[in-house]
Design an enzyme around this catalytic site. Structure first.
Site, short mmCIF file in Angstrom:
data_model
loop_
_atom_site.label_atom_id
_atom_site.label_comp_id
_atom_site.label_asym_id
_atom_site.label_seq_id
_atom_site.Cartn_x
_atom_site.Cartn_y
_atom_site.Cartn_z
N LYS A 222 0.86 -1.19 0.00
CA LYS A 222 0.00 0.00 0.00
C LYS A 222 0.89 1.24 0.00
CE LYS A 222 -1.88 3.02 2.69
NZ LYS A 222 -1.89 4.13 1.73
N GLU B 276 9.94 16.44 14.64
CA GLU B 276 10.36 16.26 13.25
C GLU B 276 9.58 17.22 12.34
OE1 GLU B 276 9.05 12.73 11.09
OE2 GLU B 276 11.10 12.40 10.42
N CYS C 274 13.77 10.88 6.42
CA CYS C 274 13.70 10.49 7.83
C CYS C 274 15.05 10.70 8.52
CB CYS C 274 13.29 9.03 7.92
SG CYS C 274 14.32 7.96 6.90
N GLU D 1 9.71 1.61 10.62
CA GLU D 1 10.76 2.59 10.31
C GLU D 1 10.11 3.96 10.40
OE1 GLU D 1 13.90 2.11 9.63
OE2 GLU D 1 13.96 -0.06 9.38
P1 NAD Z 1 2.29 8.60 7.47
O1 NAD Z 1 2.48 7.88 8.73
O2 NAD Z 1 1.30 9.71 7.43
O3 NAD Z 1 1.87 7.61 6.30
C1 NAD Z 1 2.64 6.50 5.95
C2 NAD Z 1 1.76 5.44 5.33
O4 NAD Z 1 0.87 4.94 6.32
C3 NAD Z 1 0.89 5.94 4.18
O5 NAD Z 1 0.87 4.94 3.17
C4 NAD Z 1 -0.46 6.08 4.82
O6 NAD Z 1 -1.55 5.96 3.94
C5 NAD Z 1 -0.46 4.92 5.80
N1 NAD Z 1 -1.39 5.04 6.93
C6 NAD Z 1 -1.87 6.16 7.51
N2 NAD Z 1 -2.70 5.83 8.53
C7 NAD Z 1 -2.72 4.48 8.60
C8 NAD Z 1 -3.37 3.55 9.46
N3 NAD Z 1 -4.17 3.94 10.44
N4 NAD Z 1 -3.16 2.23 9.25
C9 NAD Z 1 -2.34 1.81 8.28
N5 NAD Z 1 -1.70 2.65 7.42
C10 NAD Z 1 -1.89 3.97 7.59
O7 NAD Z 1 3.74 9.12 7.04
P2 NAD Z 1 4.12 10.05 5.81
O8 NAD Z 1 3.71 11.45 6.12
O9 NAD Z 1 3.67 9.43 4.55
O10 NAD Z 1 5.72 9.94 5.81
C11 NAD Z 1 6.56 10.77 6.51
C12 NAD Z 1 7.10 10.05 7.73
O11 NAD Z 1 7.78 8.85 7.33
C13 NAD Z 1 8.14 10.87 8.47
O12 NAD Z 1 7.91 10.78 9.85
C14 NAD Z 1 9.46 10.19 8.11
O13 NAD Z 1 10.48 10.36 9.05
C15 NAD Z 1 9.03 8.77 7.98
N6 NAD Z 1 10.01 8.00 7.20
C16 NAD Z 1 10.82 7.09 7.85
C17 NAD Z 1 11.80 6.38 7.13
C18 NAD Z 1 12.70 5.39 7.83
O14 NAD Z 1 13.36 4.61 7.14
N7 NAD Z 1 12.78 5.37 9.14
C19 NAD Z 1 11.93 6.59 5.75
C20 NAD Z 1 11.09 7.52 5.14
C21 NAD Z 1 10.13 8.21 5.87
#
Ligand code: NAD
Length: 492
Positions: A175, A385, A284, A250
């Site tokens: 997804k 962040e 991230c 992650e």
């Molecule tokens: P997000 O948590 O808003 O969304 C991530 C994913 O989760 C999306 O596909 C979203 O549709 C899905 N999602 C949202 N609510 C959900 C739920 N209740 N159940 C299941 N899935 C759900 O994050 P974002 O804004 O897309 O990404 C940014 C974040 O990702 C930042 O905090 C960044 O640091 C982190 N990130 C971490 C890494 C790493 O390797 N540690 C890498 C890239 C990004």
């Protein structure tokens, strides 16, 4: 407008409800692709397909070498399509073409590496202490694995999960983020072309509240591999625990980037800039807290500002551009909100600090590279962040103080420091609480090296040999060679 379909059970399908949503180009602010708006029913169909492919049909009958061959074929197809996929990522998420070309040319390595590992997953024969008993272990796949990804590097984050999951013999439902679905759908075309059996890889597009929740709560899902925010990670951890799903998370970071007075200054300036302004700070691992040893603070900060001043903002499809737009309007508002918060907290904005005013940036979702000095580590700008091009600068006096400030964070994803003193390198690397520590470099990632977070930055590690264990479970098999069964009322 391009129109896309989802990939479920080897079929290209619209959402069951027939709805779509738009994907936007962050440089033009215009919708460019129509994506199927999947819901619970679509997610369930994908899980059923993945479960069926795991237990019947050709996939479970393939040898491990055959699985490896398919993965390497997929790697080749990604390499052949790297330029096309890179352009799609740029249009969909606004990252620079230079960065995405590099990523797309590098991503095949995940499929080669884990493809090579597929037929080296070996159990052990244990010289067990029980007489007349033959004991061995098998490392078996888990079943249906779900990969949920953030929008900042869609195919890279997916490959961290997909390559080891398939190498281990699992099936997969992806997804992608609702903001950047297109590249994952394009990857599905290559999975199909590579010859993976139907149902082994499925993509359901849609939103977290319905597709995401169904995928993370369904009883037939064995494992969730998630990259995204701390808040969503916490939610997923909670719901997954109820049905004992395996989970890797992650999450976010607030990584300290530390510069000592004995550093090679020009290298360190480059490192600091790449740590926070590359990818418009939407990584991230962004080095978003810059800790500068006080005796070089002013001189070093001046050099960072001077280099930041040369950063060319513009069209992310041009190779000359160095800072592109941010990916979503929500992210733009969030970054501008944090800039306001920092100003109100008393941090001093010494560079940037808002949206660029030139007409060429009027349509795109641009924010200036921004630097705050006089930051205290207890300010929100140093603790939360931002996920944007905003650097918080904090002075320090001693190594101990640098360590104390670096570790005074609920996050622990990455850290970097610059020094030429070997004793300090070893001391600091051990003392910093972070999953990755870079010394005299920053933002180096490899398929061979573990990536993941301490503290609130996550659970588990992706990449590297050991990460295949995230997708396996161990079975111990004991075979008696005795001719009679001993007393049935005591443990053997
Ligand atoms: P997000 O948590 O808003 O969304 C991530 C994913 O989760 C999306 O596909 C979203 O549709 C899905 N999602 C949202 N609510 C959900 C739920 N209740 N159940 C299941 N899935 C759900 O994050 P974002 O804004 O897309 O990404 C940014 C974040 O990702 C930042 O905090 C960044 O640091 C982190 N990130 C971490 C890494 C790493 O390797 N540690 C890498 C890239 C990004």
């Amino acid at each position: 407008m391009q129109t896309y379909k989802m990939f479920i059970d080897g079929q290209w399908q619209d959402a069951a409800a027939g709805e779509t949503f738009a994907s936007y180009n962050p440089f033009t602010g215009e919708a460019w692709a129509a994506i199927p708006k999947g819901k619970k029913e679509d997610a369930e169909r994908a899980i059923v397909a993945a479960q069926k492919a795991f237990t019947s049909g050709p996939w479970p009958k393939l040898t491990a070498s055959d699985r490896g061959h398919l993965l390497r074929r997929l790697g080749d197809l990604i390499a052949e399509n790297a330029e096309r996929l890179a352009k799609i990522e740029v249009v969909d998420n606004g990252k620079l073409i230079n960065e995405m070309l590099f990523q797309l040319k590098y991503i095949p390595q995940w499929y080669y590496y884990f493809g090579g590992l597929a037929d080296k997953i070996e159990g052990a024969v244990i010289p067990i202490d029980k007489p007349e008993t033959f004991n061995y272990t098998r490392h078996e796949p888990l079943g249906v694995c779900v990969g949920i990804t953030a929008w900042n590097s869609p195919l890279l984050l997916l490959s961290y999960k997909l390559a080891p999951a398939l190498a281990a013999g699992n099936t997969f439902v992806a997804k992608p983020s609702e903001f950047t679905s297109v590249s994952t759908l394009e990857l599905a075309k290559l999975v199909e072309q590579a010859g993976f059996p139907p149902g082994v890889f499925n993509v359901v597009t849609g939103f977290g509240a319905d597709v995401g929740e169904t995928l993370t709560t369904h009883e037939h899902v064995a494992k969730i591999a998630f990259t995204g925010s701390e808040a969503t990670g916490r939610k997923i951890g909670e719901v997954a625990a109820r049905s004992f799903k395996k989970v890797t998370l992650e999450l976010g970071g607030k990584s300290p980037h530390i510069v000592f007075a004995d550093a090679e200054i020009d290298n360190a300036v480059n490192g600091v800039i790449s740590g926070i302004f590359a990818a418009t700070g939407q990584t991230c691992i962004a080095g978003s807290r810059l800790l500068i040893e006080r005796k070089i603070h002013d001189q070093f900060l001046e050099k960072v500002i001077a280099l930041a001043r040369t950063a060319r903002m513009g069209d992310p499809l041009l190779t000359s551009t160095q800072v592109g737009p941010v990916t979503t309007t929500q992210q733009l508002d969030k970054i501008l909100g944090y800039i306001d918060i920092a100003k109100k907290e008393g941090a001093e904005c010494v560079f940037g600090g808002g949206r660029p005013t030139e007409p060429e940036f009027s349509k795109g979702w641009f924010v200036e590279p921004t630097i705050f000095s006089s930051v205290r580590n207890d300010m929100r700008i140093a603790q939360e962040e931002v996920f944007g091009p905003v650097l918080a600068v904090i002075p320090f006096e001693t190594d101990e103080e640098a360590i104390q400030i670096a570790n005074d964070s609920r996050y622990g994803l990455a850290a970097g420091f610059w020094t030429q003193d070997m004793r300090r390198i070893l001391r600091m690397s051990a003392a910093i609480q972070a999953g990755t520590v870079w010394v005299n470099t920053y933002r180096t990632i490899s398929y061979m090296s573990p990536l993941g977070g301490y503290k609130h930055s996550g659970i588990g590690r992706e990449n590297g040999l050991a990460s295949i264990q995230n997708y396996l479970q161990t079975k111990s098999v004991m075979i008696s060679t005795a001719s009679s069964v001993a007393n049935p009322f005591i443990m053997r």
